[in-house]
Design a protein around this motif. Sequence first.
Motif, PDB file in Angstrom:
ATOM      1  N   ALA A 134       0.842  -1.194   0.000  1.00 41.44           N
ATOM      2  CA  ALA A 134       0.000   0.000   0.000  1.00 41.44           C
ATOM      3  C   ALA A 134       0.878   1.247   0.000  1.00 41.44           C
ATOM      4  O   ALA A 134       1.955   1.263   0.586  1.00 41.44           O
ATOM      5  N   ASP A 135       0.367   2.265  -0.685  1.00 39.38           N
ATOM      6  CA  ASP A 135       1.115   3.512  -0.741  1.00 39.38           C
ATOM      7  C   ASP A 135       0.817   4.315   0.515  1.00 39.38           C
ATOM      8  O   ASP A 135      -0.333   4.592   0.842  1.00 39.38           O
ATOM      9  N   SER A 136       1.883   4.699   1.201  1.00 41.19           N
ATOM     10  CA  SER A 136       1.687   5.323   2.499  1.00 41.19           C
ATOM     11  C   SER A 136       0.930   6.639   2.399  1.00 41.19           C
ATOM     12  O   SER A 136       0.095   6.957   3.241  1.00 41.19           O
ATOM     13  N   LYS A 137       1.193   7.395   1.345  1.00 36.91           N
ATOM     14  CA  LYS A 137       0.546   8.707   1.251  1.00 36.91           C
ATOM     15  C   LYS A 137      -0.908   8.584   0.861  1.00 36.91           C
ATOM     16  O   LYS A 137      -1.750   9.378   1.303  1.00 36.91           O
ATOM     17  N   MET A 174       3.761  17.467  -2.277  1.00 39.25           N
ATOM     18  CA  MET A 174       4.605  16.274  -2.233  1.00 39.25           C
ATOM     19  C   MET A 174       3.849  15.040  -2.724  1.00 39.25           C
ATOM     20  O   MET A 174       4.072  13.932  -2.269  1.00 39.25           O
ATOM     21  N   LEU A 175       2.920  15.255  -3.640  1.00 37.72           N
ATOM     22  CA  LEU A 175       2.132  14.122  -4.129  1.00 37.72           C
ATOM     23  C   LEU A 175       2.249  14.007  -5.629  1.00 37.72           C
ATOM     24  O   LEU A 175       2.343  15.013  -6.339  1.00 37.72           O
ATOM     25  N   GLN A 188      -1.274   9.631  -7.489  1.00 38.65           N
ATOM     26  CA  GLN A 188      -1.654   9.383  -6.103  1.00 38.65           C
ATOM     27  C   GLN A 188      -2.945  10.115  -5.759  1.00 38.65           C
ATOM     28  O   GLN A 188      -3.832   9.565  -5.115  1.00 38.65           O
ATOM     29  N   GLN A 233      10.687  12.247  -8.981  1.00 36.13           N
ATOM     30  CA  GLN A 233       9.368  12.374  -9.586  1.00 36.13           C
ATOM     31  C   GLN A 233       9.437  12.156 -11.100  1.00 36.13           C
ATOM     32  O   GLN A 233       8.646  11.424 -11.666  1.00 36.13           O
ATOM     33  N   ASN A 284       3.542   1.674  -7.134  1.00 33.58           N
ATOM     34  CA  ASN A 284       3.124   2.953  -6.588  1.00 33.58           C
ATOM     35  C   ASN A 284       4.344   3.694  -6.043  1.00 33.58           C
ATOM     36  O   ASN A 284       5.465   3.176  -6.060  1.00 33.58           O
ATOM     37  N   VAL A 285       4.106   4.918  -5.544  1.00 34.30           N
ATOM     38  CA  VAL A 285       5.233   5.777  -5.176  1.00 34.30           C
ATOM     39  C   VAL A 285       6.086   5.150  -4.071  1.00 34.30           C
ATOM     40  O   VAL A 285       7.306   5.153  -4.134  1.00 34.30           O
ATOM     41  N   SER A 286       5.439   4.573  -3.088  1.00 34.50           N
ATOM     42  CA  SER A 286       6.193   3.973  -1.986  1.00 34.50           C
ATOM     43  C   SER A 286       7.116   2.880  -2.501  1.00 34.50           C
ATOM     44  O   SER A 286       8.295   2.813  -2.128  1.00 34.50           O
ATOM     45  N   ASP A 289      11.984  13.233  -0.509  1.00 34.44           N
ATOM     46  CA  ASP A 289      10.850  12.525  -1.070  1.00 34.44           C
ATOM     47  C   ASP A 289      10.828  12.592  -2.592  1.00 34.44           C
ATOM     48  O   ASP A 289      11.770  12.142  -3.234  1.00 34.44           O
ATOM     49  N   LEU A 290       9.767  13.181  -3.129  1.00 34.29           N
ATOM     50  CA  LEU A 290       9.625  13.181  -4.584  1.00 34.29           C
ATOM     51  C   LEU A 290      10.715  13.986  -5.277  1.00 34.29           C
ATOM     52  O   LEU A 290      11.006  13.769  -6.440  1.00 34.29           O
ATOM     53  N   PHE A 291      11.276  14.908  -4.542  1.00 35.69           N
ATOM     54  CA  PHE A 291      12.189  15.836  -5.213  1.00 35.69           C
ATOM     55  C   PHE A 291      13.654  15.484  -5.017  1.00 35.69           C
ATOM     56  O   PHE A 291      14.533  16.272  -5.309  1.00 35.69           O
TER      57      PHE A 291
END
Lengths: 430, 871
Positions: free
Chosen positions: A307-310, A401-402, A406, B806, B825-827, B850-852
Amino acid sequence: MSKRRSLTEAQCVSLAQKLLRERLCHQKLPDRPLALDSQYKHLLELLRRTAVHGESNSVLIVGPRGSGKTMLLGCVLRELMSLKEAQKNVLLVELNGLLQTDDKIALKEITRQLHLENVVGDKVFGSFAENLAFLLEALKKGDKSSSRPVVFVLDEFDLFAHHKNQTLLYNLLDVSQSAQTPVAVLGLTCRLDVLELLEKRVKSRFSHRQIHLFSSLSFAQYVDAVRAQLSLPPDFPDPKFSDAWNHSVTKLCEEKSVEEILRRHFNSSKDFRSLHSLLFLSVSRVSVSHSTLHEADLLEASRLISADSKAIILHGLSILELCLIIAMKHLNDTYDGEPFNFQMVHNEFKKFIQRKSHSIHKFEKPVVMKAFEHLLQLELVRPVDSGVCKVQREYQLMRLMLEHGQVMEALQRYPQCPTDVKQWALSAFA
Amino acid sequence: MSRYITRLRMRRTYKWNGRPVGEDRKLKRQYYESMSISVEGKTEDATVSLGQYILIEGDDDDNPFVAQLLKLYTDDSGKKKTAVLQWFVRMCEVPQNKRKLLGRDPHPQEIFFYQDRSCDNEVDGETILGAVQIEYVPVQDPFPVGKSRDILFVKLLWDTKSFRALDPELMQPSQSPKSPPPSSRGPQTRALPTPDPSVMKRAMSGILTRGSMSTGKMSSSEAESLHSASKLSAAKALSAKRRSQAVSGPQVRKKLDLCSPSKNMSRDDVLGELLDERSEKTLTSKLNTSPTGRISISIRLTPLNLNKEECVSPLSSHSPDKPRMTAHDKDDAARARTPSRRKDSAALREPALAALAEEEHEDSPINTAATSRSKRKSAQLVSSRIKKQLNLLGNKIGLQSDGEDGDDDDCFIPSKIDLQSSSDEEEEAKIDSEDELIVKKHRGSGTSRSTEKTRVSARTPRKTPSKKTAPATPRTPRHATPSIPSRTAPARKPGNVLEEARARLHVSSVPESLPCREQEFQDIYNFVESKVIDGTGGCMYISGVPGTGKTATVHEVIRSLQQSAEQDEIPHFRFIEINGMKMTDPHQAYVQILQKLTDQKATPDHAAALLEKRFSAPAPKKETVVLLVDELDLLWTRKQNVMYNLFDWPTRRNARLVVLTIANTMDLPERIMINRVASRLGLTRMSFQPYTFKQLQQIITSRLNRVKAFEEDALQLVSRKVAALSGDARRCLDICRRATEICEHSGSQKNSSGLVGMSHVMEALDEMFSSSYISAIRCASVQEQLFLRAVIAEFRRLGLEEATFQQVFVQHQALCRVEGLQPANVSEGLTVCQRLGSCRLLLLEGSRLDLFLRIRLNVSQDDVLYALKAD
């Protein structure tokens, strides 16, 4: 015997669960490291020579996280200690770069583990310099044939390379290259470029032996490993239960959906640690009413793990906060990822409210500000420059930050999301 | 002992007492008997006179040097006052590595009679601090207790190699009343600082004629030179002669040990000849009075008196050798039981030689008031009585046997011996003292045979208990040195050829020789040797990349220099090694040097001050110190104080310091040193070139030393490969070692020659030199590989070598769809990215971003593509 037979199913289940959890959590050493035979032999031979012949050696074990470096070392040491010649002779010193963050602490730890501190009472624990001189003297006094060999295990070896002047590494490797107490310096690291971290004279003293651990597991082997991990051992008290359990596990592993889950995991990473966490979650779902492992258990565990935490955080937001996020997403789209400030977000939000005033309650600006700050606390938005700036809070530049995806996914899953909001999110125009 | 410090800080003025007692016209010297020292602010003057024990200003305020004053003279100008001394050393002045030879804890007030020819014994008279009281304690007696802290005790003799029992005779000049005033014979027989031709001739002829037959003679001449105060150069010439003619060093030394006591007699023989009638009269009168005095004086002084009695009564004309072995000779007899006696006697018959040196002893007569002496004697008596009554249990008694052991084989015997049960010791001590009494009695009655018997019988019980080992008591922490516990089973020796080769190829195994560094060896050798011989100082800078044999060569040089020092070809020197990497802070260098030099512990600042003082003070009692500073660059500090001092000390006039520095870079002096430091380092530089492939080959071959384990081609391949990469000998040896392992493992499968061949070497080289990145990429999981592709795709799109997560993630998802995989997914994406970052296939910023977070590749794009394509 009568006692064993009298085991109820509940007892069996809890026993099996306990056994499996121990296996998955305690990092229990396997009997033989999987698919690492040549490395195992190399390392064992090396340590055996140190233990038996008093030959000094240094070696690095390099492999990505979870590739089994510690496990390999553990197995080798277990075998080494079972040798009669080595059993009583080898002294083991284990250091970890995360614990011994500088040479001073490391030296104290070495002294402690070698039981040298009682030789001189409290005197050792004087200054750092004394400590170093003390240890070096101790190591220098030994010689190849008469002193007990010392095995130094340096976990997170790369972190030791960041110590000042690399004093500890220089001295350990220097001992390993001179006729002093025989030592084996074993470094464990996941960095492939670890040698470049060493200073040239430290590097010259290192023997350049590296044992690389790259798992070349195929998927079939991976599935086998899963089966082996989940199976109950033959000496389980209730053979009937264990047979049934093992049979179910075998069947489970052949199922299509399970295979899909496993492949997904396998694709993402080959290491066993992530696999263990998956299996642990599924094993935990077993209960008396649910006495065998099912496909659904694995599925659920996999869903939890991947699962994606955000996305999970987004589910807990209020509609207002969600609206702000959507506004930010639109700003991002329009200005191609340029940072924004609260005022811009508020304007965007106001435009939406004006268009669809009937479905959304009209919020005061301070309320919106409050919601925005909550997002800030959740770190879903983050200021561009973290330093203190004199700009008013409304005008401070922020970044979302998304990821685009998402946000959209969260909206799909958000319970009872107003359709207007959904549409707004989907629409290309703000 | 703060009183010395206060004294030091006070101004002192030195004045001669009385008129000169003798004059040497040739040297324009005037000799005096005493000197008074007046201290500013004190009314009474201190007076030091010949034969007294004095303190000499040294580099340590708390522990000034101790010496016995032998001569005082001034040059014609009358300004410079010079004192000739017999030195004593404190324990802290004995080299640290030799201290254990003592085999017990030194008494805090203990000093040692210093016997070293190479040590200059003339000092400036104005360094004298004042008088001190020294008491001779016989070897087997415990130290007196309850005495003043200012009295020093001397028990043993230190000859720079071992501790030996001190012959009380050596201490005697101060107490012998019979020595005539120097004025009577001063000018003629006085020792001269320049070699006196006649003296030389006598000495040499003595050797030439008699050298072949007896070693005892030679040792007596050696003993002379030990005592000749200012005749250093003559002594040097003598010893050189000796060396060229006769036996090698160690033997000579041993023999010297053996007959040093008997030399006293020979000296007295000479004395008898030389003395004029008057002195003979005094002697005989002394003898007449002696019996009573002797008995009251206690046993301790017996041997001495006996000797004198013997030699001044020429009527007895060398009584048989055996009885002459009086109680105090026993040590020596025990030390080398068989050979000693004959040599003793041989030495006895050669009094002429001894005269050379002994004259000088007579130059230092003691006219000090008899009161002080008698006081001391009575003090001794009292203390000995106390001791006898208490039968002091003290492990210090064990000292005697220890001293012997140390002498016997020059090796350290664990301190167990001195821990032997005290009851044995007590008995022993009793027996000894009784024995001495018996000896004395027999002497009086003149029956010598029975003396011998009792002596022998007394000795046997003494010798046997010392062999017993009592349970070791825990050592005191202060002297405990840590060590790794020893193994239960001994290390196994190499079994087959390959194991043998491996052992020989290990870097730690010390090769018989250092091939390919002959020139460098010679240069360093010459440099150090010349400095040691001249007693001057100097610096040398040695550079070279790691693994080119810098430290090994220097060690080799020192080893061979120490060998020749052992054989007395060059003066003795101290070798001290520090390593910039083996200390925590550049300033620790001072601490380590000081500790290795004097075994003192001090803070860096204090140590620096002490060293500064030591190297700049004109104290002559110094041997050259050779200091090796490894990894010099780490001693760099912002102000470069440490380096400055290290290079400045050798330039001092009295420093006698040779500094050899080692570092990796050739231009280090220019690069990191400021001018004044670089200038002091000087231009004596040497650079070790990386080994060429031929040299590497030679090194391996010489190490293997005809152990046939390698094919020629294989060796050549290794050496060429290493020479091309670094020229590091360590690397070369490591590869060869690994190759033997590979060979051993594959040997069972293939039926090859059993030698290490090309294939094995290739495999070893591959293991050590090949980059692991490609195999790492190949073994990565599908998602990781995809992510790497996404990174490259993004780089190509951007035209930059950097992208944020990203951006890459978008590419990654697209690639997943192309590959028919469920997009991550992103995680998950971040996890993959971090995993690649942790093994440094990617370079990442902190994950907080994080994304950056920005991503860069740590491998070339081509490598990644190559690795991915190969699947």
